[in-house]
Design an enzyme around this catalytic site. Structure first.
Site, PDB file in Angstrom:
ATOM      1  CE  LYS A   1      36.728 -37.750 -85.395  1.00 22.99           C
ATOM      2  NZ  LYS A   1      37.531 -37.959 -84.150  1.00 22.99           N
TER       3      LYS A   1
ATOM      4  CG  ASP B   1      39.262 -41.245 -83.232  1.00 22.67           C
ATOM      5  OD1 ASP B   1      40.151 -40.880 -83.803  1.00 22.67           O
ATOM      6  OD2 ASP B   1      38.061 -40.659 -83.519  1.00 22.67           O
TER       7      ASP B   1
END
Ligand code: ATR
Length: 295
Positions: free
Chosen positions: A71, A107
């Site tokens: 990420k 997220d």
């Protein structure tokens, strides 16, 4: 699902990738919306990330999700990174817009949206305590503070490794400016609970029933929410204890579904008419993918 010459390919890059629930969730949504799309898991080792990202363009893929451990590292390989993803320093969704790769992070928003949907929580003016300064903790923390209009009143970030929590606070101050942020050690967090409106477990403690978050729930005020990003089991020991104390609880399934739904929304940006946000389909598909041994 019929795969033919017109099928568009999407997927998830991770190492390991075997446990991801995203293919089940995304393909269920593609099918429900009659999209001729397919979403596949791609096992991408760290040394192969640059080539894998180039492959998104080479294969004209519509987009991908990115998971552990890519990420953060993926950011440098993209053409553009959205403002919040840039502040978080991590991307979990890449959209291929006519050959330009644009990175987003769903997220934090996924968490905040799910919390709002299930509990009505609005961060404006609230005192928030977050356990965990890892990837999930920072995405949630930065999302709560990013939108200045409804930013929290105060946020305590408590971590087992105090140094890591302090680094996060310093980093946020450098990037966004003064914010009401306090770093604490996890074993001293009880001192911050008396005025808290919400306690969020953003650590991996409790995942698969391993370990238990050890905080003094009795210190929390009666109106406080206890939230846990762990979704396996759906109701962790922390949530069970909070429920027994009569507190409102929020589990991890919602964040999982909402971050996936927001990724889907980004993948469909150029479609008309736009499909509706598929929260319920995501939740059902996640539960199916998780199996029946949930509780
Ligand atoms: P993620 O991206 O899922 O947040 P991570 O970056 O590895 O994963 O972070 C995991 C978080 O869980 C960290 O806050 C970690 O604390 P440390 O920074 O001290 O490692 C926390 N964590 C993991 N196991 C823990 C445990 N047994 N007790 C307390 N905290 C724990």
């Amino acid at each position: 699902m019929l795969v033919n010459g017109q099928t568009r390919v999407l997927g998830i890059f991770g190492d390991p990738v075997e446990h991801t629930l995203s293919p089940g969730m995304q393909n269920a949504v593609f099918e429900a919306n009659h999209l001729n799309w397919i979403y596949l898991p791609f096992h991408v080792k760290p040394g192969e990330l640059k080539k894998a990202v180039a492959g998104i363009k080479a294969f004209d893929m519509l987009g991908v999700n990115v998971t552990i451990p890519h990420k953060e590292k993926v950011v440098r390989h993209l053409d553009e990174v959205d403002g919040l993803a840039n502040v978080i320093g991590a991307v979990n969704t890449i959209v291929n817009v006519e050959g330009r790769l644009i990175g987003y992070n769903t997220d934090g928003y996924g968490y905040v949206e799910s919390l709002r949907e299930e509990t009505g929580f609005d961060a404006a003016g609230k005192n928030i305590v977050i356990l965990g300064a890892g990837g999930a903790g920072r995405a949630i923390l930065f999302t709560f503070l990013y939108n200045k209009k409804n930013a929290a009143r105060s946020v305590v970030i408590a971590n087992r490794t105090l140094r890591r929590a302090k680094r996060l606070v310093d980093e946020f101050k450098d990037k966004v400016g003064g914010a009401p942020l306090v770093a604490a050690s996890l074993d001293k967090v009880d001192a911050h609970l008396a005025g808290a409106d919400i306690l969020i477990n953003a650590t991996s403690v409790g995942m698969m029933g391993k370990g238990e978050v050890n905080v003094g729930l009795k210190e929390l005020p009666g109106h406080a929410i206890v939230s846990d990003i762990v979704y396996r089991p759906l109701e962790t020991t922390l949530l069970k204890k909070a429920k027994a104390r009569g507190l409102k609880i929020h589990g991890g399934l919602g964040m999982l579904a909402h971050q996936g739904a927001l990724s889907f929304e980004l993948f469909t940006l150029t479609l008309f008419p736009r499909p509706p946000l598929p929260i319920d389909i995501m939740k059902r598909a996640a539960i199916k993918a998780l199996g029946t041994d949930l509780q």
